[in-house]
Design a protein around this motif. Structure first.
Motif, short mmCIF file in Angstrom:
data_model
loop_
_atom_site.label_atom_id
_atom_site.label_comp_id
_atom_site.label_asym_id
_atom_site.label_seq_id
_atom_site.Cartn_x
_atom_site.Cartn_y
_atom_site.Cartn_z
N LYS A 1 4.56 -6.35 -6.17
CA LYS A 1 3.67 -5.54 -7.02
C LYS A 1 3.55 -5.19 -8.71
CE LYS A 1 4.44 -1.01 -4.91
NZ LYS A 1 3.31 -0.68 -3.99
N VAL B 1 -0.29 -9.05 -11.17
CA VAL B 1 -1.03 -8.23 -10.74
C VAL B 1 -1.65 -7.64 -10.96
CG1 VAL B 1 0.08 -6.57 -8.45
CG2 VAL B 1 1.13 -8.52 -8.65
N MET B 2 -1.07 -6.87 -11.75
CA MET B 2 -1.99 -5.97 -13.43
C MET B 2 -3.01 -6.48 -13.89
SD MET B 2 0.99 -4.01 -15.24
CE MET B 2 2.06 -5.45 -16.03
N THR C 1 -5.77 -9.40 -3.92
CA THR C 1 -4.89 -9.76 -4.85
C THR C 1 -3.07 -9.60 -3.47
OG1 THR C 1 -5.08 -8.76 -6.70
CG2 THR C 1 -3.25 -8.61 -6.90
N SER D 1 -4.40 -8.98 -12.33
CA SER D 1 -5.75 -9.43 -11.56
C SER D 1 -6.31 -7.77 -11.26
CB SER D 1 -4.73 -10.15 -9.77
OG SER D 1 -5.41 -10.08 -9.24
N SER D 2 -6.11 -6.73 -11.41
CA SER D 2 -7.00 -5.88 -11.22
C SER D 2 -7.49 -5.43 -11.90
CB SER D 2 -5.33 -4.55 -10.68
OG SER D 2 -5.03 -5.18 -9.77
N SER E 1 -10.13 -7.64 -6.32
CA SER E 1 -9.48 -6.22 -5.16
C SER E 1 -7.79 -6.76 -4.67
CB SER E 1 -10.62 -6.71 -3.95
OG SER E 1 -10.10 -7.58 -2.87
N ARG E 2 -7.52 -5.00 -4.46
CA ARG E 2 -6.52 -4.90 -4.46
C ARG E 2 -5.82 -5.88 -3.09
NH1 ARG E 2 -3.56 0.80 -3.76
NH2 ARG E 2 -1.83 -1.01 -4.47
N TYR F 1 0.82 -1.41 0.19
CA TYR F 1 -0.05 0.03 -0.27
C TYR F 1 0.67 1.29 0.58
CZ TYR F 1 -4.20 -3.17 0.93
OH TYR F 1 -4.91 -3.61 0.86
#
Length: 316
Positions: free
Chosen positions: A202, A207-208, A220, A210-211, A216-217, A139
């Motif tokens: 990340k 990760v991209m 992920t 999944s988004s 949701s973050r 985050y």
């Protein structure tokens, strides 16, 4: 002009020649897909004699800690001053302590406390470090700043020194208390390593993706980022377990670790100081047990590090 039968026959024999290379490539691709970091790591570790030696030692130590009655039937707390600093004899192969207790029995039963502290402290440090490091690295922002500054404060305090200060004011001490105190000062190392691994993970394409799929973050982070960032944490945790066993022995040696009624290698080493000139074997055997245990975990940690280190794997 060739007949229709000849054309079909030619096609029949040419087609497999055109498809065979493609099929071979597909098979290679599928084989590569099924391999992972952990598969490669296992293939690397199982060819190392050090892995099997350290694993055998650790397994033996765990069995001794769980089932000490299989190795000795002598009460480790029984004391007879008539046997004070006595040498080996039938049924007592390592002799007696200054209080007249069986050295072999105390070494066998002392493995349990040391192993409990090492395992519990390692698990606590790993859980706290993974959670805090993953959240801070994924985050970022103000959360990363706060966690990093708090980690810097704890990181500047040596683990054993901080544990000495805290343990000296705790009236009731046991293996869990020692583990909690050690974990309170040791978590920043795991957190830093986890944070760095998450910062790298990340940025990966999965990760991209999944988004883009609407995940949701947080999901992920839990499903993809953390599992792919655990390799360096496992390496450090394996080595740290041996360090925590040494830390417990140090605290017990100083008289601020486990209570005197407990069975611990550190306590026995501290007590044996009084007999180091007259009967040095009383300090040698618990020290040897402690050294072998720590060495086994350090050797296993080195093997795991070499197996999970991408640069080392690339060189091989």
């Amino acid at each position: 002009m060739p007949s229709n039968a000849e054309s079909r026959s030619a096609t029949h024999f040419v087609a497999p020649l055109e498809e065979t290379p493609l099929q071979a490539i597909d098979q290679v691709d599928e084989s590569e897909k099924t391999r992972s970091l952990w598969t490669d790591a296992w293939d690397s570790m199982r060819t190392r004699p050090t892995f099997w030696i350290s694993s055998a030692l650790i397994l033996l130590i765990i069995v001794v800690a769980l089932f000490p009655g299989l190795f000795t039937h002598v009460d480790p707390r029984a004391a007879d001053l008539n046997n004070s600093d006595g040498g080996p004899r039938a049924g007592h192969i390592l002799g007696f302590t200054r209080q007249g207790s069986d050295v072999f029995a105390r070494v066998i039963w002392g493995a349990r406390s040391s192993l409990i502290v090492g395992i519990v402290a390692t698990v606590l440090v790993s859980i706290v470090g993974i959670v805090i490091g993953a959240l801070a690295g994924f985050y970022g922002g103000w959360l990363d700043t706060i966690v990093s500054r708090i980690g810097d404060i704890f990181f500047s305090i040596p683990t054993v020194l901080g544990a000495i200060v805290i343990m000296s004011v705790i009236p009731a001490r046991n293996a869990i208390t020692v583990s909690l105190v050690l974990a309170a000062f040791a978590w920043p190392q795991i957190a830093r390593i986890m944070r760095g691994a998450v910062l790298s993970a990340k940025q990966a394409d999965y990760v991209m993706a999944s988004s883009a799929l609407g995940v949701s973050r947080f999901a992920t982070l839990v499903r993809h980022v953390i599992p792919n960032s655990l390799a360096p944490v496992i390496v450090v945790a394996t080595v740290s377990l041996g360090s925590f066993i040494v830390a417990e022995a140090t605290l017990s040696f100083l008289g601020i670790g486990l209570p005197p009624s407990a069975l611990s290698w550190g306590l026995d080493i501290g007590t044996a100081q009084q007999s180091i000139r007259t009967n040095p074997s009383t300090i040698f055997w618990p020290s040897a047990a402690l050294s072998i245990t720590v060495l086994a975990f350090l050797l296993l940690g080195d093997v795991v590090r070499d197996a999970l280190d991408p640069k080392a794997r690339a060189r091989r």
